[in-house]
Design an enzyme around this catalytic site. Sequence first.
Site, PDB file in Angstrom:
ATOM      1  N   LYS A 116      43.596  60.345  69.036  1.00 29.35           N
ATOM      2  CA  LYS A 116      42.829  60.811  70.103  1.00 29.35           C
ATOM      3  C   LYS A 116      43.713  60.724  72.123  1.00 29.35           C
ATOM      4  CE  LYS A 116      38.535  61.043  68.950  1.00 29.35           C
ATOM      5  NZ  LYS A 116      37.171  61.067  69.464  1.00 29.35           N
ATOM      6  N   GLY A 164      33.436  59.474  64.294  1.00 32.26           N
ATOM      7  CA  GLY A 164      32.095  59.598  64.165  1.00 32.26           C
ATOM      8  C   GLY A 164      30.959  59.195  65.466  1.00 32.26           C
ATOM      9  N   GLY A 165      31.760  59.435  66.216  1.00 35.07           N
ATOM     10  CA  GLY A 165      30.723  58.646  67.533  1.00 35.07           C
ATOM     11  C   GLY A 165      31.376  57.274  67.795  1.00 35.07           C
ATOM     12  N   HIS A 208      29.109  72.039  71.359  1.00 37.04           N
ATOM     13  CA  HIS A 208      30.358  71.711  71.258  1.00 37.04           C
ATOM     14  C   HIS A 208      30.864  73.175  70.403  1.00 37.04           C
ATOM     15  CE1 HIS A 208      32.111  69.545  68.065  1.00 37.04           C
ATOM     16  NE2 HIS A 208      33.000  70.417  67.352  1.00 37.04           N
ATOM     17  N   GLU A 275      38.347  70.888  68.035  1.00 35.55           N
ATOM     18  CA  GLU A 275      37.281  70.950  68.976  1.00 35.55           C
ATOM     19  C   GLU A 275      37.214  71.000  70.534  1.00 35.55           C
ATOM     20  OE1 GLU A 275      34.761  68.506  65.048  1.00 35.55           O
ATOM     21  OE2 GLU A 275      35.213  67.663  67.148  1.00 35.55           O
ATOM     22  N   ARG A 291      42.321  68.750  58.517  1.00 34.80           N
ATOM     23  CA  ARG A 291      41.522  68.990  57.288  1.00 34.80           C
ATOM     24  C   ARG A 291      40.465  70.125  57.619  1.00 34.80           C
ATOM     25  NH1 ARG A 291      36.653  67.270  59.024  1.00 34.80           N
ATOM     26  NH2 ARG A 291      36.393  65.498  60.519  1.00 34.80           N
TER      27      ARG A 291
HETATM   28  P1  ADP Z   1      34.379  61.472  67.789  1.00 32.94           P
HETATM   29  O1  ADP Z   1      35.661  61.700  66.254  1.00 32.94           O
HETATM   30  O2  ADP Z   1      33.921  60.300  66.779  1.00 32.94           O
HETATM   31  O3  ADP Z   1      33.303  62.407  66.092  1.00 32.94           O
HETATM   32  P2  ADP Z   1      34.704  63.627  69.694  1.00 32.94           P
HETATM   33  O4  ADP Z   1      35.655  63.431  70.588  1.00 32.94           O
HETATM   34  O5  ADP Z   1      35.270  64.478  68.271  1.00 32.94           O
HETATM   35  O6  ADP Z   1      34.747  61.852  68.687  1.00 32.94           O
HETATM   36  O7  ADP Z   1      33.409  63.027  69.777  1.00 32.94           O
HETATM   37  C1  ADP Z   1      31.874  63.558  69.702  1.00 32.94           C
HETATM   38  C2  ADP Z   1      30.650  63.765  69.857  1.00 32.94           C
HETATM   39  O8  ADP Z   1      30.952  63.393  71.579  1.00 32.94           O
HETATM   40  C3  ADP Z   1      31.259  65.331  70.401  1.00 32.94           C
HETATM   41  O9  ADP Z   1      31.064  65.960  69.666  1.00 32.94           O
HETATM   42  C4  ADP Z   1      29.793  65.372  72.027  1.00 32.94           C
HETATM   43  O10 ADP Z   1      28.790  64.855  71.448  1.00 32.94           O
HETATM   44  C5  ADP Z   1      30.794  64.118  72.433  1.00 32.94           C
HETATM   45  N1  ADP Z   1      30.773  64.203  73.625  1.00 32.94           N
HETATM   46  C6  ADP Z   1      32.723  63.879  73.510  1.00 32.94           C
HETATM   47  N2  ADP Z   1      33.442  63.596  74.552  1.00 32.94           N
HETATM   48  C7  ADP Z   1      32.651  64.198  75.122  1.00 32.94           C
HETATM   49  C8  ADP Z   1      32.619  63.791  77.242  1.00 32.94           C
HETATM   50  N3  ADP Z   1      33.636  64.200  77.547  1.00 32.94           N
HETATM   51  N4  ADP Z   1      31.737  64.501  77.280  1.00 32.94           N
HETATM   52  C9  ADP Z   1      30.214  64.706  76.920  1.00 32.94           C
HETATM   53  N5  ADP Z   1      30.125  64.578  75.571  1.00 32.94           N
HETATM   54  C10 ADP Z   1      31.299  64.179  74.391  1.00 32.94           C
END
Ligand code: ADP
Length: 450
Positions: A116, A164-165, A208, A275, A291
């Site tokens: 990332k 996955g958060g 999102h 995203e 993907r």
């Molecule tokens: P992962 O790869 O673990 O899914 P992401 O970076 O895609 O991580 O983020 C997943 C979710 O976390 C996002 O859809 C959003 O809901 C939340 N998120 C990520 N970054 C931020 C941020 N800077 N501020 C607020 N929420 C965030």
Amino acid sequence: MFEKILIANRGEIALRILRACKELGIATVAVHSTADADAMHVRLADESVCIGPPAARDSYLNIPSLLAACEITGADAVHPGYGFLAENARFAEILSDHNVHFIGPKAEHIRIMGDKIEAKKTAQRLGIPVVPGSEGGITNDEDAHRVAAEIGFPVLVKAASGGGGRGMKVAMTADDLSQALSTARTEAKAAFGDDSVYLEKYLSTPRHIEVQVLGDGKGNAIHLGERDCSLQRRHQKVWEEAPSPALNASQRTEIGEIVAAAMRELKYLGVGTVEFLYEDGRFYFIEMNTRIQVEHPVTEMITGIDLINEQIRVAAGLPMNFTQKDIVLDGHAIECRINAEHPRTFRPSPGKITHYHVPGGLGIRVDSAAYQGYTIPPYYDSLVGKLIVHGRTREECLMRLRRALDEFVVDGVETTLPLFRTLVRTQAIADGAYDIHWLEHFLAEGEGKS
Ligand code: ADP
């Protein structure tokens, strides 16, 4: 074009890929674990190979078994679907060493976007707007406090290898920061074997929004509009729609063009999703998925384009069937992910489906590998199927979705169908007025009770 594609996946996505292959006249090989011997993708493929016991690490993630399956069947390409090995750069390289094509981007692009911190740096270099935060990884608490003071609280600590958060912690104030850093590091180490973290401004009420792209690997790339995936639970998408109710046509074109130009510069190959979080009219890059995504059908429904067909074509070195001006967005589409889970507690509910009836009619699509009498095994994700509905307008789409959800019968296991039946009748959803936290609040208030 490829002659025989091995599908290194299971469930609805294996079936989805199989359908694209059939339409292209390409022979198919299904692989399966012992738990999936009677799965639909195995029944419908031209050939099938058992690649191991139920646990994914011994079967769907087992690279030597997959290579042996390619060798035995003479498959000249592998489609990884999503999840499992779809974003594993090493897998793409190993296949190529064995003269088998990987249907996906170049390994170097998978690798960049899988980290990332690298992904964010690359996005910034390509002119994509990013969330304000640390320049790269954060190695000590002192730097973290300095960066946090610059960007302002609240801040989010994120794992470089996150997915996955997991490995994500919010610090509301400076007092919380050291704790957030140490928890995120511990969680990241346990989940991904890598404790590198970075810092980002925490956006409090974003949506999102993600942009679908397609590139031929030679410098041609187009975008196919966006999807709004703000309805999430524990950072997992629940409901996705296209176009986003929050954007107007000029915002859509602007962000789409920025992303397509970046992909042209990268010489990106295949399908991908960039995203963003979107707040107060501004976009902030969070990650790129290299993907096909679970929610790709909503884009297919409003563009009429078969994304997997295109993905296979460009992987085979053929030109894309479309240029940007051919892409016309028509109407509105919504996808509901129907999981075999309790609709309130979200506890997984594997087991035998005793009755199964899918809705039909104009504008309805169900992507599912389930059938009456099918036993959902406990070893994999709990997706039973995706209900995707298209309408000329968002209102028509919601009306049709209400009807389709009422028609859908899955008996024998618990499913999230009742949650969707509630959501589709909720005012905030009808108004399109929701951010990424809306669903969690809604569930916490008990309004999702069915
Ligand atoms: P992962 O790869 O673990 O899914 P992401 O970076 O895609 O991580 O983020 C997943 C979710 O976390 C996002 O859809 C959003 O809901 C939340 N998120 C990520 N970054 C931020 C941020 N800077 N501020 C607020 N929420 C965030």
